[in-house]
Every structure is written in C-alpha cells, then in structure tokens.
Design a protein around this motif. Structure first.
Motif, PDB file in Angstrom:
ATOM      1  N   LYS A  75       0.858  -1.183   0.000  1.00  0.00           N
ATOM      2  CA  LYS A  75       0.000   0.000   0.000  1.00  0.00           C
ATOM      3  C   LYS A  75       0.897   1.236   0.000  1.00  0.00           C
ATOM      4  O   LYS A  75       1.792   1.371   0.840  1.00  0.00           O
ATOM      5  N   ALA A  76       0.678   2.126  -0.954  1.00  0.00           N
ATOM      6  CA  ALA A  76       1.419   3.383  -1.022  1.00  0.00           C
ATOM      7  C   ALA A  76       0.444   4.527  -0.817  1.00  0.00           C
ATOM      8  O   ALA A  76      -0.651   4.545  -1.392  1.00  0.00           O
ATOM      9  N   GLU A  77       0.830   5.492   0.013  1.00  0.00           N
ATOM     10  CA  GLU A  77      -0.043   6.636   0.231  1.00  0.00           C
ATOM     11  C   GLU A  77       0.768   7.915   0.372  1.00  0.00           C
ATOM     12  O   GLU A  77       1.884   7.913   0.889  1.00  0.00           O
ATOM     13  N   GLN A  78       0.168   9.003  -0.126  1.00  0.00           N
ATOM     14  CA  GLN A  78       0.793  10.318  -0.007  1.00  0.00           C
ATOM     15  C   GLN A  78       0.518  10.825   1.393  1.00  0.00           C
ATOM     16  O   GLN A  78      -0.602  11.226   1.728  1.00  0.00           O
ATOM     17  N   ARG A  79       1.573  10.803   2.203  1.00  0.00           N
ATOM     18  CA  ARG A  79       1.372  11.072   3.623  1.00  0.00           C
ATOM     19  C   ARG A  79       2.695  11.423   4.278  1.00  0.00           C
ATOM     20  O   ARG A  79       3.748  10.928   3.876  1.00  0.00           O
ATOM     21  N   ASP A  80       2.651  12.274   5.277  1.00  0.00           N
ATOM     22  CA  ASP A  80       3.830  12.565   6.083  1.00  0.00           C
ATOM     23  C   ASP A  80       4.169  11.315   6.888  1.00  0.00           C
ATOM     24  O   ASP A  80       3.410  10.900   7.769  1.00  0.00           O
ATOM     25  N   GLY A  81       5.296  10.698   6.563  1.00  0.00           N
ATOM     26  CA  GLY A  81       5.653   9.433   7.198  1.00  0.00           C
ATOM     27  C   GLY A  81       5.859   9.534   8.689  1.00  0.00           C
ATOM     28  O   GLY A  81       5.543   8.596   9.440  1.00  0.00           O
ATOM     29  N   TYR A  82       6.379  10.658   9.162  1.00  0.00           N
ATOM     30  CA  TYR A  82       6.555  10.842  10.605  1.00  0.00           C
ATOM     31  C   TYR A  82       5.206  10.778  11.316  1.00  0.00           C
ATOM     32  O   TYR A  82       5.040  10.075  12.317  1.00  0.00           O
ATOM     33  N   LYS A  83       4.236  11.538  10.791  1.00  0.00           N
ATOM     34  CA  LYS A  83       2.913  11.581  11.422  1.00  0.00           C
ATOM     35  C   LYS A  83       2.181  10.253  11.281  1.00  0.00           C
ATOM     36  O   LYS A  83       1.360   9.893  12.130  1.00  0.00           O
ATOM     37  N   ALA A  84       2.489   9.516  10.221  1.00  0.00           N
ATOM     38  CA  ALA A  84       1.794   8.244   9.983  1.00  0.00           C
ATOM     39  C   ALA A  84       2.123   7.185  11.029  1.00  0.00           C
ATOM     40  O   ALA A  84       1.331   6.266  11.253  1.00  0.00           O
ATOM     41  N   LEU A  85       3.280   7.304  11.669  1.00  0.00           N
ATOM     42  CA  LEU A  85       3.699   6.264  12.610  1.00  0.00           C
ATOM     43  C   LEU A  85       2.711   6.076  13.751  1.00  0.00           C
ATOM     44  O   LEU A  85       2.527   4.959  14.241  1.00  0.00           O
ATOM     45  N   ALA A  86       2.060   7.161  14.175  1.00  0.00           N
ATOM     46  CA  ALA A  86       1.095   7.049  15.268  1.00  0.00           C
ATOM     47  C   ALA A  86      -0.051   6.114  14.911  1.00  0.00           C
ATOM     48  O   ALA A  86      -0.573   5.388  15.766  1.00  0.00           O
ATOM     49  N   ALA A  87      -0.442   6.120  13.634  1.00  0.00           N
ATOM     50  CA  ALA A  87      -1.548   5.268  13.197  1.00  0.00           C
ATOM     51  C   ALA A  87      -1.076   3.871  12.794  1.00  0.00           C
ATOM     52  O   ALA A  87      -1.844   2.907  12.887  1.00  0.00           O
ATOM     53  N   LEU A  88       0.152   3.740  12.360  1.00  0.00           N
ATOM     54  CA  LEU A  88       0.634   2.479  11.804  1.00  0.00           C
ATOM     55  C   LEU A  88       1.281   1.559  12.838  1.00  0.00           C
ATOM     56  O   LEU A  88       1.446   0.363  12.576  1.00  0.00           O
ATOM     57  N   LEU A  89       1.645   2.112  13.990  1.00  0.00           N
ATOM     58  CA  LEU A  89       2.342   1.311  14.992  1.00  0.00           C
ATOM     59  C   LEU A  89       1.497   1.133  16.245  1.00  0.00           C
ATOM     60  O   LEU A  89       0.804   2.061  16.667  1.00  0.00           O
ATOM     61  N   PRO A  90       1.566  -0.038  16.870  1.00  0.00           N
ATOM     62  CA  PRO A  90       2.266  -1.237  16.380  1.00  0.00           C
ATOM     63  C   PRO A  90       1.464  -1.904  15.273  1.00  0.00           C
ATOM     64  O   PRO A  90       0.231  -1.823  15.264  1.00  0.00           O
ATOM     65  N   PRO A  91       2.117  -2.554  14.332  1.00  0.00           N
ATOM     66  CA  PRO A  91       1.390  -3.231  13.260  1.00  0.00           C
ATOM     67  C   PRO A  91       0.668  -4.465  13.777  1.00  0.00           C
ATOM     68  O   PRO A  91       1.055  -5.043  14.808  1.00  0.00           O
ATOM     69  N   ARG A  92      -0.342  -4.865  13.070  1.00  0.00           N
ATOM     70  CA  ARG A  92      -1.120  -6.036  13.468  1.00  0.00           C
ATOM     71  C   ARG A  92      -0.261  -7.285  13.580  1.00  0.00           C
ATOM     72  O   ARG A  92      -0.479  -8.139  14.438  1.00  0.00           O
ATOM     73  N   GLU A  93       0.748  -7.399  12.727  1.00  0.00           N
ATOM     74  CA  GLU A  93       1.595  -8.601  12.721  1.00  0.00           C
ATOM     75  C   GLU A  93       2.514  -8.685  13.941  1.00  0.00           C
ATOM     76  O   GLU A  93       3.009  -9.771  14.270  1.00  0.00           O
ATOM     77  N   ARG A  94       2.801  -7.546  14.575  1.00  0.00           N
ATOM     78  CA  ARG A  94       3.689  -7.474  15.751  1.00  0.00           C
ATOM     79  C   ARG A  94       5.125  -7.875  15.434  1.00  0.00           C
ATOM     80  O   ARG A  94       5.938  -8.046  16.337  1.00  0.00           O
ATOM     81  N   ARG A  95       5.435  -8.057  14.179  1.00  0.00           N
ATOM     82  CA  ARG A  95       6.799  -8.318  13.734  1.00  0.00           C
ATOM     83  C   ARG A  95       7.076  -7.415  12.531  1.00  0.00           C
ATOM     84  O   ARG A  95       6.196  -7.203  11.706  1.00  0.00           O
ATOM     85  N   GLY A  96       8.298  -6.916  12.433  1.00  0.00           N
ATOM     86  CA  GLY A  96       8.583  -6.136  11.250  1.00  0.00           C
ATOM     87  C   GLY A  96       9.653  -5.093  11.446  1.00  0.00           C
ATOM     88  O   GLY A  96      10.412  -5.115  12.418  1.00  0.00           O
ATOM     89  N   LEU A  97       9.676  -4.139  10.504  1.00  0.00           N
ATOM     90  CA  LEU A  97      10.761  -3.174  10.423  1.00  0.00           C
ATOM     91  C   LEU A  97      10.226  -1.834   9.944  1.00  0.00           C
ATOM     92  O   LEU A  97       9.383  -1.774   9.043  1.00  0.00           O
ATOM     93  N   VAL A  98      10.735  -0.777  10.548  1.00  0.00           N
ATOM     94  CA  VAL A  98      10.430   0.591  10.122  1.00  0.00           C
ATOM     95  C   VAL A  98      11.709   1.220   9.586  1.00  0.00           C
ATOM     96  O   VAL A  98      12.730   1.248  10.278  1.00  0.00           O
ATOM     97  N   MET A  99      11.654   1.719   8.369  1.00  0.00           N
ATOM     98  CA  MET A  99      12.775   2.439   7.766  1.00  0.00           C
ATOM     99  C   MET A  99      12.457   3.930   7.800  1.00  0.00           C
ATOM    100  O   MET A  99      11.438   4.364   7.246  1.00  0.00           O
ATOM    101  N   ILE A 100      13.312   4.707   8.459  1.00  0.00           N
ATOM    102  CA  ILE A 100      13.160   6.156   8.512  1.00  0.00           C
ATOM    103  C   ILE A 100      14.377   6.760   7.825  1.00  0.00           C
ATOM    104  O   ILE A 100      15.478   6.779   8.364  1.00  0.00           O
ATOM    105  N   ASP A 101      14.136   7.239   6.618  1.00  0.00           N
ATOM    106  CA  ASP A 101      15.215   7.618   5.699  1.00  0.00           C
ATOM    107  C   ASP A 101      14.841   8.929   5.015  1.00  0.00           C
ATOM    108  O   ASP A 101      14.556   8.958   3.826  1.00  0.00           O
TER     109      ASP A 101
END
Length: 297
Positions: free
Chosen positions: A140-166
């Motif tokens: 899924k790709a969305e036009q969004r401020d990635g910093y602000k998106a973290l509040a909604a995206l974390l923690p992910p449902r899978e509870r496993r994974g990786l966040v790249m902040i670049d």
C-alpha cells in the motif's frame, strides 16, 4: 542539505544503508509468521541509472558499480548476498541500468504473507510508487507525512517487522524531527526493528541524535546495549568540502547476526569505496566513554 535521491541513487551511502536493510529483512523471513515493512520516506521505489539526473550526477559509479565489479571475500559475499540479489533482479539483462530503492528491496525479499506500507509526501513520487506496485496486493502506497503516519501504523497487526526512517534532509531541523519520530515510534512499538539513516554532514547534530537515542533507550527504557547498533562509513575526510563524504545508520533491535556481518563488511567497503584520504568506518552502540559519563546517570 538537499538530498533529492534520483541524483544520488546507488552511491556509497545507499550501498551501506540498503545492505543493512536487506540483512534485516532477510532475518525477518526466517520465521513463518508474517511481518510488516513500513517506509516513512519511500521515494519512487526504483531509480533509472540512465536518466538525466543519474547522468548529471553519476554517484552510482563510485558506489554500487564498484561493489559489483570487485572481488568479494566469502564473508563479504555472504553479508552482501541479500542486497546483491535485489540489484541483479532489477537488471535481468546484466549490466547496471537500474537501482532498487528500499521499497523495491522490501518487495523482492518479503513473502506473500507479509505486508508493505509506503509513505511518500511528494505527490509525483507517490504516484510513481502507486503505479509501480499497483498489481502487488502486499503493498500500500499513500501520499502522507511518514513521521505523522507512525502514530496510526504502529504497532502493526503482525507485531513483527521493520520501520525504515530515511528522510531526504531537505529541512534544517530534519534531525530533530527524526528524533521525535524515533521516540514516538519506539514508545508505541518497542520490539520492532527501526533503521534510522542520517548523513554525516552536521556531525554535532548527528552525534546528538545517536547519543540521545541510545541514552534514552538504555538508561530510561531499559534496553540492553546490544539492542542499539550504529554503522557509519565515510569515503574521504569528513571535513572535506563538496559532496557528501559520509553516512550511516542507527539500528534499534537489530538481528543478532547483524553486528558480525557488518564487522566483515565495513572495512572492505571502506577500501573499495574510498574516494580520497581520510576514509574510515565505525561500528558501535552509539555510546562511548567520551559521549556519556556513566557516574552521572
């Protein structure tokens, strides 16, 4: 600093950053449970090395091209293998005409049961992302401020994974913004793997970010020291003028194998990618005796 990535794709900074990303993702898929990859500044996903931007600033020739052409010792080959596989997948006819960004690397390594969430604020770049991965149900790709998106995206449902902040480091306060995102993201998901890329341009701000993050995690949040790893590479004297001379990553909750892989890889990369006097590398936990007085904590 303006780091519009089309001009820099495949350079020495990408080699280290993406080798680390590929190793971390490759470790995630060793378990059957699904995982999620979140990219806060996704870019366009893949870069055309024959484009006008790449021709005007062909930094890839002193980066990925040197690595591909070099003779690689066994330990280095093993450490680079997950990343090299994604580079070759972008260039099925051989040669080097395209370079995979972090979304392409994630798409190549992750499995059908995994999910990929790409945030990109730049409208045209996000449109490119959406078109590139439109047929991939995992992404899924969305036009969004990635910093602000973290509040909604974390923690992910899978509870496993990786966040790249670049981030592209186009704003003067980018390091401070990344520090705020680091704290907010890790408070919401303390067990996730986070990769923070930063240029070694403003060394004071860079060290302040690294040491502040490490101190907070170790002395306030109770993280074990091995849960914070810093890997940096500079291809010439960091005080030299001109193009970016150094960059690297801070990884929180790295795979237990990452430090050994980087210990084999970094000296070799330094030798192959150096562009002048003063090239070097470091691998540590972002805290040293010089950066923190343990008696005062």
């Amino acid at each position: 600093m303006n780091y519009r990535h089309a001009f820099h794709a495949g350079n020495f900074a990408d080699v280290l950053k993406h080798a680390v990303l590929a190793l971390c993702l490759n470790h995630l898929i060793r378990k059957d449970k699904p995982a999620r990859y979140i990219d806060t500044h996704a870019g366009t996903g893949r870069y055309d090395l024959t484009s006008d931007a790449a021709r005007r600033s062909p930094e890839w020739q002193a980066g990925v091209a040197r690595v591909m052409d070099a003779s690689r010792p066994e330990a280095v080959e093993a450490a680079l293998a997950p990343w090299l596989k994604t580079v070759r997948a972008c260039n099925p006819d051989g040669g080097l005409s395209a370079y995979p960004g972090s979304p392409d690397i994630a798409a190549a390594i992750l499995r059908e049961q995994d999910r990929i969430h790409l945030c990109e604020l730049h409208e045209a770049d996000c449109r490119t992302l959406d078109q590139r991965y439109a047929r991939d149900a995992r992404i899924k790709a969305e036009q969004r401020d990635g910093y602000k998106a973290l509040a909604a995206l974390l923690p992910p449902r899978e509870r496993r994974g990786l966040v790249m902040i670049d981030p592209p480091f186009e704003q003067r306060d980018e390091m401070a913004a990344m520090a705020r995102a680091a704290r907010a993201g890790l408070e919401r998901w303390p067990t996730g793997t986070f990769i923070f890329w930063r240029p070694l341009k403003d060394l004071w701000a860079c060290d302040r970010f690294d040491e502040g993050l490490a101190q907070w995690l170790l002395f306030e949040e109770g993280f074990d020291p091995e849960k914070v790893l810093r890997a940096d590479l500079w291809v010439r004297d960091l005080e030299s003028e001109g193009k970016l001379a150094g960059a690297g990553v801070v990884v929180v909750n790295p795979p237990h194998t990452l430090e050994a892989d980087l210990l084999a890889l970094l000296p070799w990369l330094c030798d192959v990618l150096k562009q002048g006097e003063g090239a070097g590398w470091r691998l540590d936990g972002a805290l040293t005796e010089a950066s923190v007085d343990l008696d005062t904590l």
